[in-house]
Design a protein around this motif. Structure first.
Motif, PDB file in Angstrom:
ATOM      1  N   GLY A   1       0.789  -1.224   0.000  1.00  0.00           N
ATOM      2  CA  GLY A   1       0.000   0.000   0.000  1.00  0.00           C
ATOM      3  C   GLY A   1       0.820   1.271   0.000  1.00  0.00           C
ATOM      4  N   GLN A   2       2.102   1.194   0.329  1.00  0.00           N
ATOM      5  CA  GLN A   2       2.928   2.390   0.392  1.00  0.00           C
ATOM      6  C   GLN A   2       3.509   2.784  -0.964  1.00  0.00           C
ATOM      7  N   ARG A   3       3.283   2.009  -1.987  1.00  0.00           N
ATOM      8  CA  ARG A   3       3.838   2.291  -3.315  1.00  0.00           C
ATOM      9  C   ARG A   3       3.043   3.380  -4.009  1.00  0.00           C
ATOM     10  N   HIS A   4       3.766   4.308  -4.656  1.00  0.00           N
ATOM     11  CA  HIS A   4       3.110   5.370  -5.415  1.00  0.00           C
ATOM     12  C   HIS A   4       2.598   4.794  -6.733  1.00  0.00           C
ATOM     13  N   ASP A   5       1.503   5.345  -7.224  1.00  0.00           N
ATOM     14  CA  ASP A   5       0.883   4.846  -8.455  1.00  0.00           C
ATOM     15  C   ASP A   5       1.831   4.891  -9.646  1.00  0.00           C
ATOM     16  N   SER A   6       2.649   5.938  -9.741  1.00  0.00           N
ATOM     17  CA  SER A   6       3.526   6.060 -10.908  1.00  0.00           C
ATOM     18  C   SER A   6       4.588   4.961 -10.945  1.00  0.00           C
ATOM     19  N   ILE A   7       4.973   4.438  -9.785  1.00  0.00           N
ATOM     20  CA  ILE A   7       5.957   3.352  -9.743  1.00  0.00           C
ATOM     21  C   ILE A   7       5.332   2.046 -10.226  1.00  0.00           C
ATOM     22  N   CYS A   8       4.077   1.843  -9.918  1.00  0.00           N
ATOM     23  CA  CYS A   8       3.393   0.600 -10.283  1.00  0.00           C
ATOM     24  C   CYS A   8       2.754   0.642 -11.669  1.00  0.00           C
ATOM     25  N   ALA A   9       2.662   1.804 -12.269  1.00  0.00           N
ATOM     26  CA  ALA A   9       1.967   1.928 -13.553  1.00  0.00           C
ATOM     27  C   ALA A   9       2.679   1.183 -14.676  1.00  0.00           C
ATOM     28  N   ARG A  10       3.990   1.291 -14.729  1.00  0.00           N
ATOM     29  CA  ARG A  10       4.720   0.631 -15.814  1.00  0.00           C
ATOM     30  C   ARG A  10       4.549  -0.887 -15.787  1.00  0.00           C
ATOM     31  N   PRO A  11       4.785  -1.568 -14.637  1.00  0.00           N
ATOM     32  CA  PRO A  11       4.570  -3.019 -14.622  1.00  0.00           C
ATOM     33  C   PRO A  11       3.121  -3.401 -14.908  1.00  0.00           C
ATOM     34  N   LEU A  12       2.196  -2.549 -14.493  1.00  0.00           N
ATOM     35  CA  LEU A  12       0.780  -2.821 -14.753  1.00  0.00           C
ATOM     36  C   LEU A  12       0.490  -2.776 -16.253  1.00  0.00           C
ATOM     37  N   LEU A  13       0.964  -1.737 -16.931  1.00  0.00           N
ATOM     38  CA  LEU A  13       0.733  -1.621 -18.375  1.00  0.00           C
ATOM     39  C   LEU A  13       1.426  -2.722 -19.157  1.00  0.00           C
ATOM     40  N   GLU A  14       2.546  -3.208 -18.652  1.00  0.00           N
ATOM     41  CA  GLU A  14       3.258  -4.290 -19.340  1.00  0.00           C
ATOM     42  C   GLU A  14       2.521  -5.620 -19.231  1.00  0.00           C
ATOM     43  N   ARG A  15       1.566  -5.740 -18.321  1.00  0.00           N
ATOM     44  CA  ARG A  15       0.782  -6.969 -18.160  1.00  0.00           C
ATOM     45  C   ARG A  15      -0.421  -7.042 -19.091  1.00  0.00           C
ATOM     46  N   ILE A  16      -0.759  -5.952 -19.755  1.00  0.00           N
ATOM     47  CA  ILE A  16      -1.954  -5.925 -20.605  1.00  0.00           C
ATOM     48  C   ILE A  16      -1.733  -6.817 -21.822  1.00  0.00           C
ATOM     49  N   ARG A  17      -2.672  -7.721 -22.042  1.00  0.00           N
ATOM     50  CA  ARG A  17      -2.686  -8.584 -23.222  1.00  0.00           C
ATOM     51  C   ARG A  17      -4.138  -8.723 -23.670  1.00  0.00           C
ATOM     52  N   VAL A  18      -4.455  -8.188 -24.836  1.00  0.00           N
ATOM     53  CA  VAL A  18      -5.818  -8.276 -25.363  1.00  0.00           C
ATOM     54  C   VAL A  18      -5.764  -9.145 -26.611  1.00  0.00           C
ATOM     55  N   PRO A  19      -6.397 -10.322 -26.594  1.00  0.00           N
ATOM     56  CA  PRO A  19      -6.347 -11.215 -27.756  1.00  0.00           C
ATOM     57  C   PRO A  19      -7.046 -10.602 -28.963  1.00  0.00           C
ATOM     58  N   ARG A  20      -6.524 -10.872 -30.121  1.00  0.00           N
ATOM     59  CA  ARG A  20      -7.137 -10.395 -31.375  1.00  0.00           C
ATOM     60  C   ARG A  20      -8.248 -11.352 -31.779  1.00  0.00           C
TER      61      ARG A  20
END
Length: 74
Positions: A19-38
């Motif tokens: 809970g102590q992590r700032h959103d900007s630090i976690c945003a990059r790993p979060l965006l790298e997890r996105i996978r939308v099938p075609r």
């Protein structure tokens, strides 16, 4: 808990961090997890067309510029 969702509020990726992590630090790993099938042939999409985030996320903005995507601030 950090969540990336599409325009219809459907979850695309989730990341659980302390809970102590700032959103900007976690945003990059979060965006790298996105996978939308075609629907047809091809690899899954992993880059969003647009990202909406708060103005305090300059690290996220720099990351998106490097990936060649638009960044909108809310």
């Amino acid at each position: 808990m950090h969540l990336a969702c599409d325009g219809r509020e459907r979850p695309l990726a989730i990341l659980v961090r302390p809970g102590q992590r700032h959103d900007s630090i976690c945003a990059r790993p979060l965006l790298e997890r996105i996978r939308v099938p075609r629907m047809g042939l091809g690899r899954a999409r992993c880059r969003p067309d647009h990202v909406i985030a708060d103005k305090g996320s300059s690290l996220l903005r720099a990351f998106l510029v490097c990936r060649g995507r638009n960044a909108a601030s809310a």
